[in-house]
Design a protein around this motif. Structure first.
Motif, short mmCIF file in Angstrom:
data_model
loop_
_atom_site.label_atom_id
_atom_site.label_comp_id
_atom_site.label_asym_id
_atom_site.label_seq_id
_atom_site.Cartn_x
_atom_site.Cartn_y
_atom_site.Cartn_z
N VAL A 10 0.99 -1.22 -0.15
CA VAL A 10 -0.17 0.03 0.10
C VAL A 10 0.96 1.37 -0.06
O VAL A 10 0.58 2.25 -0.66
N ALA A 11 2.04 1.32 0.61
CA ALA A 11 2.83 2.42 0.99
C ALA A 11 3.55 2.60 -0.56
O ALA A 11 3.48 3.71 -0.87
N GLU A 12 3.95 1.64 -1.04
CA GLU A 12 4.60 1.62 -2.47
C GLU A 12 3.71 2.14 -3.44
O GLU A 12 3.98 3.05 -4.53
N VAL A 13 2.47 1.67 -3.50
CA VAL A 13 1.47 2.16 -4.56
C VAL A 13 1.25 3.71 -4.17
O VAL A 13 1.17 4.49 -5.11
N LEU A 14 0.89 3.87 -2.99
CA LEU A 14 0.53 5.28 -2.67
C LEU A 14 1.76 6.32 -3.05
O LEU A 14 1.63 7.23 -3.32
N THR A 48 -6.70 0.60 -8.08
CA THR A 48 -6.14 0.03 -9.41
C THR A 48 -4.74 -0.61 -9.17
O THR A 48 -4.44 -1.59 -9.64
N GLY A 49 -3.97 0.42 -8.72
CA GLY A 49 -2.56 -0.25 -8.50
C GLY A 49 -2.36 -1.35 -7.71
O GLY A 49 -1.52 -2.43 -8.01
N LEU A 50 -3.45 -1.45 -6.29
CA LEU A 50 -3.38 -2.42 -5.64
C LEU A 50 -3.71 -3.77 -6.32
O LEU A 50 -3.16 -4.88 -5.94
N ASN A 51 -4.57 -3.65 -6.97
CA ASN A 51 -5.33 -4.73 -8.08
C ASN A 51 -4.22 -5.31 -8.98
O ASN A 51 -3.99 -6.57 -8.73
N GLN A 52 -3.38 -4.43 -9.50
CA GLN A 52 -2.49 -4.96 -10.57
C GLN A 52 -1.22 -5.72 -9.76
O GLN A 52 -0.58 -6.51 -10.30
N ARG A 53 -0.75 -4.89 -8.57
CA ARG A 53 0.45 -5.34 -8.06
C ARG A 53 -0.05 -6.79 -7.14
O ARG A 53 1.16 -7.58 -6.91
N SER A 54 -0.92 -6.93 -6.70
CA SER A 54 -1.48 -7.94 -5.74
C SER A 54 -2.05 -9.08 -6.43
O SER A 54 -2.13 -10.17 -6.16
N LEU A 66 -12.30 -0.55 1.34
CA LEU A 66 -10.79 -0.46 1.37
C LEU A 66 -10.40 1.21 1.59
O LEU A 66 -9.27 1.93 1.63
N TYR A 67 -11.46 1.87 2.34
CA TYR A 67 -11.20 3.20 2.77
C TYR A 67 -10.16 3.29 3.87
O TYR A 67 -9.62 4.47 3.85
N THR A 68 -10.10 2.52 4.68
CA THR A 68 -9.11 2.48 5.60
C THR A 68 -8.12 1.49 5.70
O THR A 68 -8.02 0.56 4.77
N LEU A 69 -6.86 1.69 6.26
CA LEU A 69 -5.74 0.91 5.96
C LEU A 69 -6.08 -0.56 6.74
O LEU A 69 -5.77 -1.59 6.21
N ARG A 70 -6.77 -0.46 7.90
CA ARG A 70 -7.23 -1.93 8.19
C ARG A 70 -8.09 -2.86 7.22
O ARG A 70 -7.82 -3.73 7.18
N GLY A 71 -8.90 -1.80 6.40
CA GLY A 71 -9.73 -2.64 5.54
C GLY A 71 -8.95 -3.05 4.33
O GLY A 71 -9.27 -4.05 3.73
N MET A 72 -7.90 -2.24 3.84
CA MET A 72 -7.31 -2.68 2.82
C MET A 72 -6.54 -3.94 3.18
O MET A 72 -6.41 -4.89 2.51
N VAL A 73 -6.01 -3.86 4.43
CA VAL A 73 -5.17 -5.28 4.79
C VAL A 73 -5.92 -6.31 4.74
O VAL A 73 -5.70 -7.28 4.38
N ALA A 74 -7.03 -6.26 5.29
CA ALA A 74 -8.00 -7.48 5.77
C ALA A 74 -8.77 -7.64 4.25
O ALA A 74 -8.49 -9.03 4.09
N TYR A 75 -8.85 -7.04 3.38
CA TYR A 75 -9.43 -7.41 2.09
C TYR A 75 -8.40 -8.07 1.19
O TYR A 75 -8.53 -9.21 0.63
N LEU A 76 -7.00 -7.52 1.18
CA LEU A 76 -6.10 -8.30 0.30
C LEU A 76 -5.28 -9.54 0.96
O LEU A 76 -4.92 -10.29 0.33
N ALA A 77 -5.69 -9.66 2.45
CA ALA A 77 -5.27 -10.96 2.93
C ALA A 77 -6.30 -11.90 2.89
O ALA A 77 -5.46 -13.16 2.96
N ARG A 78 -7.28 -11.75 2.32
CA ARG A 78 -8.14 -12.89 2.23
C ARG A 78 -8.11 -13.71 0.95
O ARG A 78 -7.17 -13.39 0.12
#
Length: 78
Positions: A10-14, A48-54, A66-78
């Motif tokens: 997330v930090a890299e894409v951001l 879009t960047g998270l989609n492409q990279r992950s 995905l509005y929060t960092l916790r939400g992003m982590v949970a979503y991408l970890a599943r």
């Protein structure tokens, strides 16, 4: 992916979208759009960047998750 790997991703894409944004200053449950002053295009580019990279498909209906960092982590970890 581990939580730390997702946070790094997330930090890299951001950094490519909003180089002045400092993810370290944002709490896990803060709205990233407000905390980092991301407009709708910046947020779309982030997702879009998270989609492409992950490789995780992120349909538009799931963007609110995905509005929060916790939400992003949970979503991408599943």
């Amino acid at each position: 992916m581990k939580d730390s790997e997702i946070r790094a991703l997330v930090a890299e894409v951001l950094a490519g979208i909003a180089p002045e944004a400092d993810l370290a200053t944002v709490g896990d449950d803060e709205d990233l759009r407000e905390a980092l002053d991301l407009d709708s295009m910046d947020f779309l580019n982030l997702v879009t960047g998270l989609n492409q990279r992950s490789g995780v498909a992120i349909p538009q209906a799931d963007y609110p998750k995905l509005y929060t960092l916790r939400g992003m982590v949970a979503y991408l970890a599943r």
